[in-house]
Design an enzyme around this catalytic site. Sequence first.
Site, PDB file in Angstrom:
ATOM      1  N   HIS A   1     -44.566  55.994  39.920  1.00 26.05           N
ATOM      2  CA  HIS A   1     -45.903  55.575  39.453  1.00 26.05           C
ATOM      3  C   HIS A   1     -46.936  56.699  39.559  1.00 26.05           C
ATOM      4  CE1 HIS A   1     -49.594  53.397  38.835  1.00 26.05           C
ATOM      5  NE2 HIS A   1     -49.976  53.620  40.093  1.00 26.05           N
TER       6      HIS A   1
ATOM      7  N   HIS B   1     -52.716  59.425  45.180  1.00 28.94           N
ATOM      8  CA  HIS B   1     -53.773  58.403  45.158  1.00 28.94           C
ATOM      9  C   HIS B   1     -53.440  57.121  45.921  1.00 28.94           C
ATOM     10  CE1 HIS B   1     -51.590  56.637  41.623  1.00 28.94           C
ATOM     11  NE2 HIS B   1     -52.168  55.519  42.024  1.00 28.94           N
TER      12      HIS B   1
ATOM     13  N   GLU C   1     -53.577  54.122  51.142  1.00 29.36           N
ATOM     14  CA  GLU C   1     -53.533  52.654  51.118  1.00 29.36           C
ATOM     15  C   GLU C   1     -52.161  52.115  51.497  1.00 29.36           C
ATOM     16  OE1 GLU C   1     -54.805  49.037  48.055  1.00 29.36           O
ATOM     17  OE2 GLU C   1     -54.674  51.093  47.333  1.00 29.36           O
ATOM     18  N   ASP C   2     -51.094  52.809  51.068  1.00 33.20           N
ATOM     19  CA  ASP C   2     -49.744  52.245  51.190  1.00 33.20           C
ATOM     20  C   ASP C   2     -48.853  52.944  52.218  1.00 33.20           C
ATOM     21  OD1 ASP C   2     -50.453  50.489  49.201  1.00 33.20           O
ATOM     22  OD2 ASP C   2     -49.570  51.675  47.578  1.00 33.20           O
TER      23      ASP C   2
ATOM     24  N   ASP D   1     -54.211  55.350  36.279  1.00 40.32           N
ATOM     25  CA  ASP D   1     -53.460  54.428  37.137  1.00 40.32           C
ATOM     26  C   ASP D   1     -53.317  53.068  36.454  1.00 40.32           C
ATOM     27  OD1 ASP D   1     -52.421  53.274  39.649  1.00 40.32           O
ATOM     28  OD2 ASP D   1     -54.379  52.309  39.771  1.00 40.32           O
TER      29      ASP D   1
ATOM     30  N   ASP E   1     -56.957  45.801   3.605  1.00 38.05           N
ATOM     31  CA  ASP E   1     -57.196  46.397   2.284  1.00 38.05           C
ATOM     32  C   ASP E   1     -58.020  47.681   2.367  1.00 38.05           C
ATOM     33  OD1 ASP E   1     -55.723  44.679   0.835  1.00 38.05           O
ATOM     34  OD2 ASP E   1     -57.377  43.424   0.140  1.00 38.05           O
TER      35      ASP E   1
END
Length: 703
Positions: free
Chosen positions: A51, A75, A79-80, A142, A262
């Site tokens: 990711h 990034h 957080e993770d 992201d 059109d």
Amino acid sequence: MVAFLVAEALGNKLSSYLAENQVQSVLKAYEFAEQCHKGQLRQSGEPYITHPLAVAIILADMHLDHEGLMAALLHDVLEDTHINKKELIGHFGSTVAELVDGVSKLSEIEFTSKAERQAESFQKMTLAMSKDIRVLLIKLADRLHNMRTIHGLSPEKRRRIARETLDIYAPIAQRLGINNLRLEFEELGFSSMYPVRYKRMLEARKTARGPRREIVKEIQDGIEVRLDKESIGAEVTGREKHLWSIYQKMKSKKKSFRDIMDVFAFRIVVDSVDNCYRTLGVIHNLFKPVAGEFKDYIAIPKVNGYQSLHNVLIGTHGVLIEIQIRTRDMDAMANFGVAAHWLYKSQQEGNPRAYRWIQGLLEIQKQAGNSLEFIEHVKTDLFPDEVYVFTTKGDIISLPHGATPVDFAYAVHTGLGNTCVACKSNGDLIPLSTRLDSGAKLQIITTKDAQPNPSWLNFVMTAKARSAIRHFLKHQQHAESIVLGKNLLNRALGSFGTNYKSIRKSWIKRALAETGCASFEEILQQIGLGDRMAYALANLMAPPSMRKDSIPEEFESPIMIDTREGLIINYARCCHPIPGDSILGHLSPGKGLVVHLDSCKNLNEIRTNIEKCISLNWSLKVKGDFAVAFKVQLVSERGVIATLASRISACEAVILKIQADERDGDSSIVDLLIEVKGRIHLAQVIRRIRLLKQVQRVYRTKN
């Protein structure tokens, strides 16, 4: 293994525009992120590192600098994973750590959460954006990769994220001029939000594409040949309309898919601004332009910095052609927006309008009392279907499109709405019925004795304003009808040798029992509204010894009229009575008292009915502006109507209506309806009119 190959491809891509040491720094960040996310998987089952790697590749296509790319790869580590900001600073420096921290804060945005949390998240976003626009670019990339890999989620979660993308991220990308991201957000959001509609429209576009190919090639070849003859080097491409754009146009313009399809779209990219305008001339010689469709966004760029010449022309076979003419730099700006010119490095380069927008958000953020006020300003630009205006204190008020100063006043405070009489927009007086534009600073002017006008209900847009006006009018009508009811009952009681103050409780009980009303106020209200006769009630209330078999020929005291304002006292439009005139009134069921001229022919049928036809007098303290009608016969000359209107305005009278009918070739009759204070004021107006040499006759119309 797949992630390693992708990282290698990223390194090759970066080598095309970054120095070798910068490429190595980015790859070092990749290796660090891979170690931090080791063992973590995405919902699709892929290693999590795929990711941030994909996010970095999206930004590399925008030619983002090495620090921005390092932050993109890192990034999610704060957080993770177990890594903290201090460790990031030690490994990669404070700039990269601040970027990662900014993106981590943005990841807390939850647009379906409560209003205050949503507003706080918007505030964080703007603070991060104002410090370094790369934070927002990383966040957009992201979200784009998350949208590309959304298929593994449940249908409900897909729809929520798609709605969030269409409502928030696509407008932000557009506001920053990053067209490529916006278009992909819209296509991916559309396919996830409305999968069946998307699939059907995709099939319809494929079906329509076949017959279009030859027409597109013929038009494109014609443009290229003509430009080549004029020695203008250009890239000409036929553009296919995007499905979300087609869907939105079908909804807003209520047109079929065929009608939208059109139109054939072409983009012409040249090497200079001068050649943009030369190309426009060539195209106009080749195809006939459609009147009113030309837009010059080069001379006047859009607020996000976008520049191009736009026009619609009639091409071969009578088909409509949309063309965009721009330079290569403008094309880069259209596709990559703020990312195209390193806006985060220099305020002077590239897209100063978008920079000013971001800085403007920061200024509002500093001034706003709370985050909820701030979010309204953000939405001003992202959601043009809403109007956002400022109070004199700098607070932001959100209103629906088409809202007026009255809506604004009630949105601020009900008391402000109830007493407003005028409005200033950016210092200039505007009518209360004016449709507001976003960004205006409004000042509501109030007076102590003012009250809502029933005509406001014809133009207010908000439910709050409408319900507040109705509530006030209902309450006011109730109060006024009770006052009038008291006066009428007091007048009727005079013929029994008593008055309102002398009413006994036993009389009231008798009246309630006979009428079935819940309260004596209700009875008085019915009298004031003309739904119940005052004399009949007085006769009903009085003891048997005081009752009379017939109505007296006249009542002693007339009702006094002391104001123009009011909901229960109305002024007849057939004769337009004004203070100083001899007047009569009649009770109209449900409306109250209607004031007529004593000589009005419309009272002839009820003139002898003293219960319905009431003697009235003007109070010596009467105030207000009253409508009066009169005619002016004059010689027809150019500009005479304007001169007439000017004379009337000079006397401080307001013209409500003016209509001229030519009597013959030489003279005209002008019908006028104006507002005056009374007969003396009217006499002054007429005297001023008669001084005009073209005027032959002036007379008041009373029926």
